[in-house]
Design a protein around this motif. Sequence first.
Motif, PDB file in Angstrom:
ATOM      1  N   GLY A   3       4.675  -7.131   2.157  1.00  0.00           N
ATOM      2  CA  GLY A   3       4.445  -8.579   2.153  1.00  0.00           C
ATOM      3  C   GLY A   3       5.211  -9.328   3.226  1.00  0.00           C
ATOM      4  N   GLU A   4       6.295  -8.727   3.727  1.00  0.00           N
ATOM      5  CA  GLU A   4       7.088  -9.360   4.786  1.00  0.00           C
ATOM      6  C   GLU A   4       6.461  -9.198   6.174  1.00  0.00           C
ATOM      7  N   LEU A   5       5.454  -8.342   6.287  1.00  0.00           N
ATOM      8  CA  LEU A   5       4.812  -8.135   7.590  1.00  0.00           C
ATOM      9  C   LEU A   5       3.974  -9.345   7.978  1.00  0.00           C
ATOM     10  N   GLY A   6       3.977  -9.663   9.247  1.00  0.00           N
ATOM     11  CA  GLY A   6       3.195 -10.778   9.759  1.00  0.00           C
ATOM     12  C   GLY A   6       1.712 -10.586   9.500  1.00  0.00           C
ATOM     13  N   GLY A   7       1.053 -11.632   9.044  1.00  0.00           N
ATOM     14  CA  GLY A   7      -0.384 -11.605   8.810  1.00  0.00           C
ATOM     15  C   GLY A   7      -0.777 -11.151   7.417  1.00  0.00           C
ATOM     16  N   VAL A   8       0.154 -10.550   6.681  1.00  0.00           N
ATOM     17  CA  VAL A   8      -0.156 -10.086   5.325  1.00  0.00           C
ATOM     18  C   VAL A   8      -0.120 -11.276   4.382  1.00  0.00           C
ATOM     19  N   THR A   9      -1.207 -11.443   3.623  1.00  0.00           N
ATOM     20  CA  THR A   9      -1.295 -12.573   2.701  1.00  0.00           C
ATOM     21  C   THR A   9      -1.254 -12.143   1.241  1.00  0.00           C
ATOM     22  N   GLY A  10      -1.326 -10.827   0.998  1.00  0.00           N
ATOM     23  CA  GLY A  10      -1.263 -10.352  -0.370  1.00  0.00           C
ATOM     24  C   GLY A  10      -1.095  -8.848  -0.424  1.00  0.00           C
ATOM     25  N   VAL A  11      -0.400  -8.376  -1.468  1.00  0.00           N
ATOM     26  CA  VAL A  11      -0.183  -6.947  -1.671  1.00  0.00           C
ATOM     27  C   VAL A  11      -0.359  -6.661  -3.156  1.00  0.00           C
ATOM     28  N   GLU A  12      -1.187  -5.677  -3.482  1.00  0.00           N
ATOM     29  CA  GLU A  12      -1.351  -5.234  -4.855  1.00  0.00           C
ATOM     30  C   GLU A  12      -1.027  -3.748  -4.897  1.00  0.00           C
ATOM     31  N   VAL A  13      -0.117  -3.370  -5.781  1.00  0.00           N
ATOM     32  CA  VAL A  13       0.303  -1.982  -5.894  1.00  0.00           C
ATOM     33  C   VAL A  13      -0.126  -1.450  -7.256  1.00  0.00           C
ATOM     34  N   ASP A  14      -0.891  -0.356  -7.242  1.00  0.00           N
ATOM     35  CA  ASP A  14      -1.300   0.325  -8.468  1.00  0.00           C
ATOM     36  C   ASP A  14      -0.588   1.675  -8.478  1.00  0.00           C
ATOM     37  N   VAL A  15       0.554   1.715  -9.171  1.00  0.00           N
ATOM     38  CA  VAL A  15       1.392   2.918  -9.191  1.00  0.00           C
ATOM     39  C   VAL A  15       0.616   4.098  -9.761  1.00  0.00           C
ATOM     40  N   ASP A  16      -0.079   3.892 -10.879  1.00  0.00           N
ATOM     41  CA  ASP A  16      -0.791   4.988 -11.534  1.00  0.00           C
ATOM     42  C   ASP A  16      -1.870   5.603 -10.647  1.00  0.00           C
TER      43      ASP A  16
END
Length: 93
Positions: A48-61
Amino acid sequence: MPSSCCSPDGHCSTGTATATTAERVTTAYAVSGMSCGHCKATLTRVIGELGGVTGVEVDVDAGRVTVTSAAEPDDALIAKVVDEAGYELTGRV
């Protein structure tokens, strides 16, 4: 003669352009080594700290990280931050 903001058919305009929503690119990556909520929080933060990234969804499973960005993402840069965080990006899903 002053110009009118209304067209002959009765539609009015303020003369300003209508704002449009910028295109968003959603890319899913396979990531190995994730096992808990800490993994999810870490990857959400570093990607999420990267330039241009507006969203991050993590599915661990599922071992999947979905990145939403303003433009086509830099896969090498995302792989670098994922690897530096202690996980392995194995490719796009």
